[in-house]
Motif scaffolding. Structure first.
Motif, PDB file in Angstrom:
ATOM      1  N   ARG A  97       0.827  -1.219   0.000  1.00  0.00           N
ATOM      2  CA  ARG A  97       0.000   0.000   0.000  1.00  0.00           C
ATOM      3  C   ARG A  97       0.853   1.257   0.000  1.00  0.00           C
ATOM      4  O   ARG A  97       0.512   2.249  -0.657  1.00  0.00           O
ATOM      5  N   VAL A  98       1.972   1.237   0.734  1.00  0.00           N
ATOM      6  CA  VAL A  98       2.871   2.396   0.730  1.00  0.00           C
ATOM      7  C   VAL A  98       3.522   2.537  -0.638  1.00  0.00           C
ATOM      8  O   VAL A  98       3.647   3.643  -1.155  1.00  0.00           O
ATOM      9  N   ARG A  99       3.899   1.409  -1.258  1.00  0.00           N
ATOM     10  CA  ARG A  99       4.516   1.447  -2.589  1.00  0.00           C
ATOM     11  C   ARG A  99       3.555   2.053  -3.626  1.00  0.00           C
ATOM     12  O   ARG A  99       3.978   2.751  -4.545  1.00  0.00           O
ATOM     13  N   GLU A 100       2.250   1.804  -3.481  1.00  0.00           N
ATOM     14  CA  GLU A 100       1.272   2.409  -4.390  1.00  0.00           C
ATOM     15  C   GLU A 100       1.309   3.927  -4.301  1.00  0.00           C
ATOM     16  O   GLU A 100       1.083   4.612  -5.296  1.00  0.00           O
ATOM     17  N   ILE A 101       1.581   4.446  -3.111  1.00  0.00           N
ATOM     18  CA  ILE A 101       1.605   5.905  -2.923  1.00  0.00           C
ATOM     19  C   ILE A 101       2.922   6.499  -3.408  1.00  0.00           C
ATOM     20  O   ILE A 101       2.931   7.474  -4.143  1.00  0.00           O
ATOM     21  N   VAL A 102       4.047   5.919  -2.990  1.00  0.00           N
ATOM     22  CA  VAL A 102       5.345   6.515  -3.333  1.00  0.00           C
ATOM     23  C   VAL A 102       5.806   6.127  -4.727  1.00  0.00           C
ATOM     24  O   VAL A 102       6.660   6.805  -5.302  1.00  0.00           O
ATOM     25  N   GLY A 103       5.278   5.046  -5.269  1.00  0.00           N
ATOM     26  CA  GLY A 103       5.616   4.648  -6.636  1.00  0.00           C
ATOM     27  C   GLY A 103       7.011   4.042  -6.755  1.00  0.00           C
ATOM     28  O   GLY A 103       7.686   3.754  -5.775  1.00  0.00           O
ATOM     29  N   ASP A 104       7.430   3.880  -7.995  1.00  0.00           N
ATOM     30  CA  ASP A 104       8.742   3.286  -8.275  1.00  0.00           C
ATOM     31  C   ASP A 104       9.872   4.285  -8.072  1.00  0.00           C
ATOM     32  O   ASP A 104      11.045   3.922  -8.163  1.00  0.00           O
ATOM     33  N   GLU A 105       9.551   5.540  -7.832  1.00  0.00           N
ATOM     34  CA  GLU A 105      10.591   6.554  -7.677  1.00  0.00           C
ATOM     35  C   GLU A 105      11.409   6.346  -6.422  1.00  0.00           C
ATOM     36  O   GLU A 105      12.453   6.978  -6.261  1.00  0.00           O
ATOM     37  N   TRP A 106      10.959   5.512  -5.507  1.00  0.00           N
ATOM     38  CA  TRP A 106      11.750   5.277  -4.301  1.00  0.00           C
ATOM     39  C   TRP A 106      13.080   4.609  -4.675  1.00  0.00           C
ATOM     40  O   TRP A 106      14.131   5.050  -4.229  1.00  0.00           O
ATOM     41  N   GLU A 107      13.021   3.555  -5.468  1.00  0.00           N
ATOM     42  CA  GLU A 107      14.236   2.859  -5.857  1.00  0.00           C
ATOM     43  C   GLU A 107      14.977   3.564  -6.996  1.00  0.00           C
ATOM     44  O   GLU A 107      16.193   3.493  -7.078  1.00  0.00           O
ATOM     45  N   CYS A 127      22.902   2.960   8.501  1.00  0.00           N
ATOM     46  CA  CYS A 127      22.878   4.197   7.724  1.00  0.00           C
ATOM     47  C   CYS A 127      23.029   5.368   8.684  1.00  0.00           C
ATOM     48  O   CYS A 127      23.214   5.187   9.881  1.00  0.00           O
ATOM     49  N   SER A 128      22.905   6.583   8.191  1.00  0.00           N
ATOM     50  CA  SER A 128      23.087   7.760   9.039  1.00  0.00           C
ATOM     51  C   SER A 128      21.784   8.148   9.738  1.00  0.00           C
ATOM     52  O   SER A 128      20.691   7.789   9.303  1.00  0.00           O
ATOM     53  N   GLN A 129      21.946   8.902  10.805  1.00  0.00           N
ATOM     54  CA  GLN A 129      20.788   9.412  11.547  1.00  0.00           C
ATOM     55  C   GLN A 129      19.958  10.328  10.657  1.00  0.00           C
ATOM     56  O   GLN A 129      18.730  10.320  10.702  1.00  0.00           O
ATOM     57  N   ALA A 130      20.605  11.111   9.817  1.00  0.00           N
ATOM     58  CA  ALA A 130      19.886  12.019   8.923  1.00  0.00           C
ATOM     59  C   ALA A 130      19.006  11.245   7.945  1.00  0.00           C
ATOM     60  O   ALA A 130      17.892  11.673   7.619  1.00  0.00           O
ATOM     61  N   THR A 131      19.482  10.092   7.496  1.00  0.00           N
ATOM     62  CA  THR A 131      18.696   9.255   6.586  1.00  0.00           C
ATOM     63  C   THR A 131      17.423   8.770   7.272  1.00  0.00           C
ATOM     64  O   THR A 131      16.333   8.849   6.701  1.00  0.00           O
ATOM     65  N   ILE A 132      17.560   8.280   8.499  1.00  0.00           N
ATOM     66  CA  ILE A 132      16.390   7.785   9.236  1.00  0.00           C
ATOM     67  C   ILE A 132      15.419   8.922   9.514  1.00  0.00           C
ATOM     68  O   ILE A 132      14.200   8.762   9.369  1.00  0.00           O
ATOM     69  N   THR A 133      15.925  10.089   9.895  1.00  0.00           N
ATOM     70  CA  THR A 133      15.052  11.243  10.137  1.00  0.00           C
ATOM     71  C   THR A 133      14.293  11.612   8.869  1.00  0.00           C
ATOM     72  O   THR A 133      13.083  11.882   8.905  1.00  0.00           O
ATOM     73  N   ARG A 134      14.973  11.596   7.740  1.00  0.00           N
ATOM     74  CA  ARG A 134      14.326  11.911   6.456  1.00  0.00           C
ATOM     75  C   ARG A 134      13.253  10.871   6.131  1.00  0.00           C
ATOM     76  O   ARG A 134      12.164  11.208   5.677  1.00  0.00           O
ATOM     77  N   TYR A 135      13.547   9.588   6.392  1.00  0.00           N
ATOM     78  CA  TYR A 135      12.565   8.536   6.145  1.00  0.00           C
ATOM     79  C   TYR A 135      11.339   8.708   7.036  1.00  0.00           C
ATOM     80  O   TYR A 135      10.212   8.483   6.601  1.00  0.00           O
ATOM     81  N   HIS A 136      11.561   9.101   8.291  1.00  0.00           N
ATOM     82  CA  HIS A 136      10.424   9.381   9.175  1.00  0.00           C
ATOM     83  C   HIS A 136       9.559  10.502   8.596  1.00  0.00           C
ATOM     84  O   HIS A 136       8.335  10.399   8.578  1.00  0.00           O
ATOM     85  N   GLN A 137      10.204  11.563   8.141  1.00  0.00           N
ATOM     86  CA  GLN A 137       9.464  12.700   7.601  1.00  0.00           C
ATOM     87  C   GLN A 137       8.689  12.332   6.338  1.00  0.00           C
ATOM     88  O   GLN A 137       7.587  12.825   6.112  1.00  0.00           O
ATOM     89  N   ILE A 138       9.247  11.455   5.531  1.00  0.00           N
ATOM     90  CA  ILE A 138       8.590  11.068   4.285  1.00  0.00           C
ATOM     91  C   ILE A 138       7.513  10.019   4.530  1.00  0.00           C
ATOM     92  O   ILE A 138       6.398  10.127   4.014  1.00  0.00           O
ATOM     93  N   LEU A 139       7.832   8.982   5.315  1.00  0.00           N
ATOM     94  CA  LEU A 139       6.951   7.819   5.411  1.00  0.00           C
ATOM     95  C   LEU A 139       5.876   7.900   6.495  1.00  0.00           C
ATOM     96  O   LEU A 139       4.838   7.260   6.355  1.00  0.00           O
ATOM     97  N   GLN A 140       6.095   8.661   7.567  1.00  0.00           N
ATOM     98  CA  GLN A 140       5.058   8.736   8.607  1.00  0.00           C
ATOM     99  C   GLN A 140       3.727   9.265   8.085  1.00  0.00           C
ATOM    100  O   GLN A 140       2.687   8.671   8.363  1.00  0.00           O
ATOM    101  N   PRO A 141       3.697  10.358   7.326  1.00  0.00           N
ATOM    102  CA  PRO A 141       2.405  10.808   6.789  1.00  0.00           C
ATOM    103  C   PRO A 141       1.766   9.780   5.848  1.00  0.00           C
ATOM    104  O   PRO A 141       0.549   9.596   5.846  1.00  0.00           O
ATOM    105  N   VAL A 142       2.590   9.099   5.070  1.00  0.00           N
ATOM    106  CA  VAL A 142       2.075   8.070   4.168  1.00  0.00           C
ATOM    107  C   VAL A 142       1.486   6.916   4.986  1.00  0.00           C
ATOM    108  O   VAL A 142       0.396   6.409   4.674  1.00  0.00           O
ATOM    109  N   LEU A 143       2.174   6.498   6.042  1.00  0.00           N
ATOM    110  CA  LEU A 143       1.668   5.429   6.906  1.00  0.00           C
ATOM    111  C   LEU A 143       0.336   5.824   7.548  1.00  0.00           C
ATOM    112  O   LEU A 143      -0.584   5.011   7.635  1.00  0.00           O
ATOM    113  N   ARG A 144       0.255   7.063   8.015  1.00  0.00           N
ATOM    114  CA  ARG A 144      -1.019   7.527   8.603  1.00  0.00           C
ATOM    115  C   ARG A 144      -2.146   7.450   7.580  1.00  0.00           C
ATOM    116  O   ARG A 144      -3.260   7.059   7.890  1.00  0.00           O
TER     117      ARG A 144
END
Length: 175
Positions: A15-25, A63-80
């Motif tokens: 379901r998350v992949r449907e939202i973010v699309g193939d642009e993630w990879e 990975c780096s802390q900045a990467t995880i923080t960025r993933y939280h910012q991107i994926l948390q709204p999508v998860l909600r």
């Protein structure tokens, strides 16, 4: 790590992949993400479930802390957004079947700059948190933390919480 069965995690990833699309990879512009979407999603869910710092999650996932923080910012709204139907369904079911409401004081230590944290009833400093569960014991909702000095009865303002004199038992429930 996430607390989800494998099939539910796969469904959520789809379901998350449907939202973010193939642009993630394969992003159209810029560098690709450090972690594939499924691993990034597990990292975010791991951080949310265990309430740990982004530094610790980054160390676990290499990975780096900045990467995880960025993933939280991107994926948390999508998860909600993708889990909203289940959240609404569980809330409606809880409203129909009845609820149990209880509170606890989450200790925060001595904080002199903040007033009202000391709970005279529990003899500790903390924040009062209300939890609403269905009669099967599954958590339906958790309220925002408030000062520990506030009494449980004043805290409960959730629309799913029972009002005074309202029964919360089912005929098939024990007791």
């Amino acid at each position: 790590m996430t607390g989800l069965p494998t099939d539910r995690l796969a469904d959520l990833t789809g379901r998350v992949r449907e939202i973010v699309g193939d642009e993630w990879e394969k992003p159209a512009v810029g560098r690709p993400h450090v972690l594939p979407l499924s691993t990034a999603l597990v990292a975010v869910l791991f951080g949310l479930r265990h309430n740990v710092s982004d530094d610790l999650v980054a160390e676990v996932f290499g990975c780096s802390q900045a990467t995880i923080t960025r993933y939280h910012q991107i994926l948390q709204p999508v998860l909600r957004w993708v889990t909203r139907p289940e959240v609404d369904q569980r809330l409606e079911q809880t409203r129909r079947e009845g609820v149990l409401v209880d509170g606890f004081v989450a200790p925060v230590g001595e904080r002199e700059a903040y007033h009202g944290l000391f709970s005279g009833k529990k003899h500790m400093c903390g924040q009062n948190v209300q939890v609403i569960a269905n009669l099967d014991g599954q958590v339906a909702d958790v309220g925002d933390p408030v000062n520990g000095a506030r009494h449980d009865a004043r805290h409960s303002s959730s629309p799913a919480s029972p009002t005074a004199g309202e029964t919360t038992t089912r005929p098939e429930a024990p007791g």
